[in-house]
Write an enzyme that holds these catalytic residues in place. Structure first.
Site, PDB file in Angstrom:
ATOM      1  N   LYS A 116       0.834  -1.213   0.000  1.00 29.08           N
ATOM      2  CA  LYS A 116       0.000   0.000   0.000  1.00 29.08           C
ATOM      3  C   LYS A 116       0.860   1.251   0.000  1.00 29.08           C
ATOM      4  O   LYS A 116       0.505   2.265  -0.598  1.00 29.08           O
ATOM      5  CB  LYS A 116      -0.948   0.001   1.202  1.00 29.08           C
ATOM      6  CG  LYS A 116      -2.046  -1.024   1.070  1.00 29.08           C
ATOM      7  CD  LYS A 116      -3.407  -0.397   1.311  1.00 29.08           C
ATOM      8  CE  LYS A 116      -4.510  -1.366   0.938  1.00 29.08           C
ATOM      9  NZ  LYS A 116      -5.595  -1.393   1.886  1.00 29.08           N
ATOM     10  N   LYS A 197      -3.404 -11.427  -7.261  1.00 28.21           N
ATOM     11  CA  LYS A 197      -4.726 -11.697  -6.668  1.00 28.21           C
ATOM     12  C   LYS A 197      -5.784 -10.759  -7.263  1.00 28.21           C
ATOM     13  O   LYS A 197      -5.473  -9.627  -7.647  1.00 28.21           O
ATOM     14  CB  LYS A 197      -4.669 -11.603  -5.143  1.00 28.21           C
ATOM     15  CG  LYS A 197      -4.729 -10.218  -4.606  1.00 28.21           C
ATOM     16  CD  LYS A 197      -5.109 -10.191  -3.122  1.00 28.21           C
ATOM     17  CE  LYS A 197      -5.299  -8.728  -2.760  1.00 28.21           C
ATOM     18  NZ  LYS A 197      -5.712  -8.381  -1.472  1.00 28.21           N
ATOM     19  N   LYS A 200      -9.975  -5.012  -6.261  1.00 17.77           N
ATOM     20  CA  LYS A 200     -10.721  -3.860  -6.798  1.00 17.77           C
ATOM     21  C   LYS A 200      -9.775  -2.902  -7.504  1.00 17.77           C
ATOM     22  O   LYS A 200     -10.171  -2.157  -8.375  1.00 17.77           O
ATOM     23  CB  LYS A 200     -11.367  -3.096  -5.629  1.00 17.77           C
ATOM     24  CG  LYS A 200     -12.552  -3.788  -5.028  1.00 17.77           C
ATOM     25  CD  LYS A 200     -12.847  -3.235  -3.632  1.00 17.77           C
ATOM     26  CE  LYS A 200     -13.293  -4.349  -2.717  1.00 17.77           C
ATOM     27  NZ  LYS A 200     -13.317  -4.060  -1.314  1.00 17.77           N
TER      28      LYS A 200
HETATM   29  P1  TYM Z   1     -10.254  -6.826   2.649  1.00 15.03           P
HETATM   30  O1  TYM Z   1     -11.319  -5.817   2.816  1.00 15.03           O
HETATM   31  O2  TYM Z   1      -9.115  -6.514   1.752  1.00 15.03           O
HETATM   32  O3  TYM Z   1     -10.872  -8.186   2.140  1.00 15.03           O
HETATM   33  C1  TYM Z   1     -11.950  -8.849   2.821  1.00 15.03           C
HETATM   34  C2  TYM Z   1     -11.732 -10.351   2.780  1.00 15.03           C
HETATM   35  O4  TYM Z   1     -11.643 -10.812   1.435  1.00 15.03           O
HETATM   36  C3  TYM Z   1     -10.476 -11.601   1.265  1.00 15.03           C
HETATM   37  N1  TYM Z   1      -9.975 -11.444  -0.110  1.00 15.03           N
HETATM   38  C4  TYM Z   1      -9.756 -12.466  -0.947  1.00 15.03           C
HETATM   39  N2  TYM Z   1      -9.909 -13.790  -0.806  1.00 15.03           N
HETATM   40  C5  TYM Z   1      -9.614 -14.563  -1.880  1.00 15.03           C
HETATM   41  N3  TYM Z   1      -9.160 -14.090  -3.072  1.00 15.03           N
HETATM   42  C6  TYM Z   1      -8.988 -12.767  -3.256  1.00 15.03           C
HETATM   43  N4  TYM Z   1      -8.567 -12.307  -4.412  1.00 15.03           N
HETATM   44  C7  TYM Z   1      -9.287 -11.880  -2.159  1.00 15.03           C
HETATM   45  N5  TYM Z   1      -9.252 -10.540  -2.006  1.00 15.03           N
HETATM   46  C8  TYM Z   1      -9.657 -10.287  -0.733  1.00 15.03           C
HETATM   47  C9  TYM Z   1      -9.487 -11.038   2.290  1.00 15.03           C
HETATM   48  O5  TYM Z   1      -8.489 -11.977   2.612  1.00 15.03           O
HETATM   49  C10 TYM Z   1     -10.400 -10.759   3.459  1.00 15.03           C
HETATM   50  O6  TYM Z   1     -10.610 -11.907   4.234  1.00 15.03           O
HETATM   51  N6  TYM Z   1      -7.686  -6.196   6.878  1.00 15.03           N
HETATM   52  C11 TYM Z   1      -8.846  -6.819   6.304  1.00 15.03           C
HETATM   53  C12 TYM Z   1     -10.157  -6.382   6.919  1.00 15.03           C
HETATM   54  C13 TYM Z   1     -10.204  -6.559   8.386  1.00 15.03           C
HETATM   55  C14 TYM Z   1     -10.305  -7.786   9.083  1.00 15.03           C
HETATM   56  C15 TYM Z   1     -10.347  -7.449  10.458  1.00 15.03           C
HETATM   57  C16 TYM Z   1     -10.357  -9.126   8.679  1.00 15.03           C
HETATM   58  C17 TYM Z   1     -10.187  -5.557   9.314  1.00 15.03           C
HETATM   59  N7  TYM Z   1     -10.262  -6.113  10.561  1.00 15.03           N
HETATM   60  C18 TYM Z   1     -10.420  -8.438  11.461  1.00 15.03           C
HETATM   61  C19 TYM Z   1     -10.436 -10.103   9.674  1.00 15.03           C
HETATM   62  C20 TYM Z   1     -10.468  -9.774  11.034  1.00 15.03           C
HETATM   63  C21 TYM Z   1      -8.893  -6.462   4.820  1.00 15.03           C
HETATM   64  O7  TYM Z   1      -8.318  -5.484   4.387  1.00 15.03           O
HETATM   65  O8  TYM Z   1      -9.697  -7.279   4.076  1.00 15.03           O
END
Ligand code: TYM
Length: 332
Positions: A116, A197, A200
């Site tokens: 990031k 991966k 968005k």
């Molecule tokens: P975020 O918002 O980027 O993504 C949400 C969830 O989607 C999963 N994910 C994917 N899984 C498979 N293939 C992909 N291409 C893919 N892109 C995204 C992510 O692994 C995630 O599980 N930091 C976290 C949000 C968060 C969180 C938490 C998660 C904040 N607090 C506490 C768990 C527990 C995040 O940025 O996810």
């Protein structure tokens, strides 16, 4: 008795845009399934999204639409606590205490921070750096046993475990040590570049399926998916594009990799790509319909997130009080 044995799960998603097929298959779909067997809490991680500059009016609308998406994907506010992170102040409060128990070196090693920081070189803010302490607070406040996430979040989970173990070692047993839970589909790749991966922020819009995309657009994107130069639909090293399409097809149809290979023996990639596109479009149809219904019923959404915040607050407050006491803060 049975109730007491249920494990606790917590997970979250950032309201940075419409969920991708990666978010859905890697995480949110499993949340809906898991709520049947666990005490579950799921949140829209709006505070996390502030680490990247957001346009306020647009952001406010997006938080609500992402909350609607969460429910549209099957999270049921009668079975789970479905809430918005900033509505529960304990997240920020615990995050500070955990930041004081997290090392600079640990945070510097986080690949998400490095990625990031490279993407937003003009805004490498302190929040981006301490992001994992806030995520640790999200998880530890609820004493979660399991955290269903995609593979890209596993490093943050490891750090959460390290922070919790260290805290427990210094102050006595306070936090449950959580485990990451990843299912099939935990790493969905870009359709345009299957070595990256699905995200968005993919510069090529054809690489990413958004779960509200129209069926026609979904089929078109799959038809353009990058594959390879041989002709066999089979899961094998070196066939990143086909492996990704097979993973997606298997996740939405329930067919095994061997069954898929048998079904498409002798057929070309064109047929396979069309079949994957149609299966995904069909699978996402009810999600899109539920989303539209929910967005036409904003009062219901407000009622749900307020109830979620109250339920979450009760659990989170209990942990925060315990932590404040353990570290020696004076009670009011
Ligand atoms: P975020 O918002 O980027 O993504 C949400 C969830 O989607 C999963 N994910 C994917 N899984 C498979 N293939 C992909 N291409 C893919 N892109 C995204 C992510 O692994 C995630 O599980 N930091 C976290 C949000 C968060 C969180 C938490 C998660 C904040 N607090 C506490 C768990 C527990 C995040 O940025 O996810």
């Amino acid at each position: 008795m049975e109730e007491q044995k249920k494990k606790v799960i917590l997970s979250g998603i950032q309201p940075t845009g419409i969920f991708t097929l990666g978010n859905y298959l890697g995480a949110v779909r499993n949340w809906a399934k898991m709520q049947e067997d666990f005490h579950s809490a799921y949140m829209i991680a709006d505070l996390h999204a502030l680490t990247v500059r957001q346009e306020p009016a647009d952001f406010r609308k997006r938080i609500l639409s992402c909350y609607a998406l969460l429910l549209a994907c099957g999270v049921d506010p009668e079975k789970s606590i479905a809430f918005i992170q900033s509505h529960v102040p304990a997240h920020s409060q615990l995050s500070w205490v955990l930041s004081c128990n997290t090392q600079f070196g640990e945070l510097s090693r986080m690949t998400q921070f490095k990625d990031k920081a490279a993407q937003h070189a003009d805004n490498i803010n302190a929040g981006l750096f301490t992001y994992p302490s806030l995520m640790a607070a999200d998880i530890l406040l609820y004493q979660a046993d399991l955290v269903p996430v995609g593979v890209d979040q596993k490093q943050h989970l490891e750090l959460t475990r390290d922070i919790a173990n260290r805290f427990n070692g210094v102050y006595g047993n306070t936090f449950t040590i959580p485990e990451a839970y990843t299912a099939q589909g935990a790493k969905i790749m870009s359709l345009a570049d299957p070595t990256k991966k699905m995200s968005k922020s993919d510069p090529n819009p054809n690489g990413c399926i958004l779960i509200l995309d129209e069926p026609g657009a979904i089929v078109k994107k799959f038809k353009r998916a990058v594959t390879d130069s041989d002709m066999e639909v089979c899961y094998r090293e070196g066939k990143d594009g086909i492996n990704n399409l097979m993973t997606i097809y298997s996740a939405v149809t329930g067919l095994s990799m061997d069954q898929i290979t048998a079904d498409f023996a002798g057929k070309g990639y064109g047929d396979f790509k069309a079949a994957v596109g149609e299966a995904v479009a069909e699978h996402l149809r009810p999600v899109r319909e539920r989303y539209n219904d929910l967005m036409n019923n904003k009062d219901y959404l407000v009622e749900c997130y307020r109830k979620g915040a109250e339920q979450a607050e009760r659990i989170a407050r209990r942990t925060l009080d315990k932590v404040y006491k353990k570290v020696g803060l004076l009670a009011k």
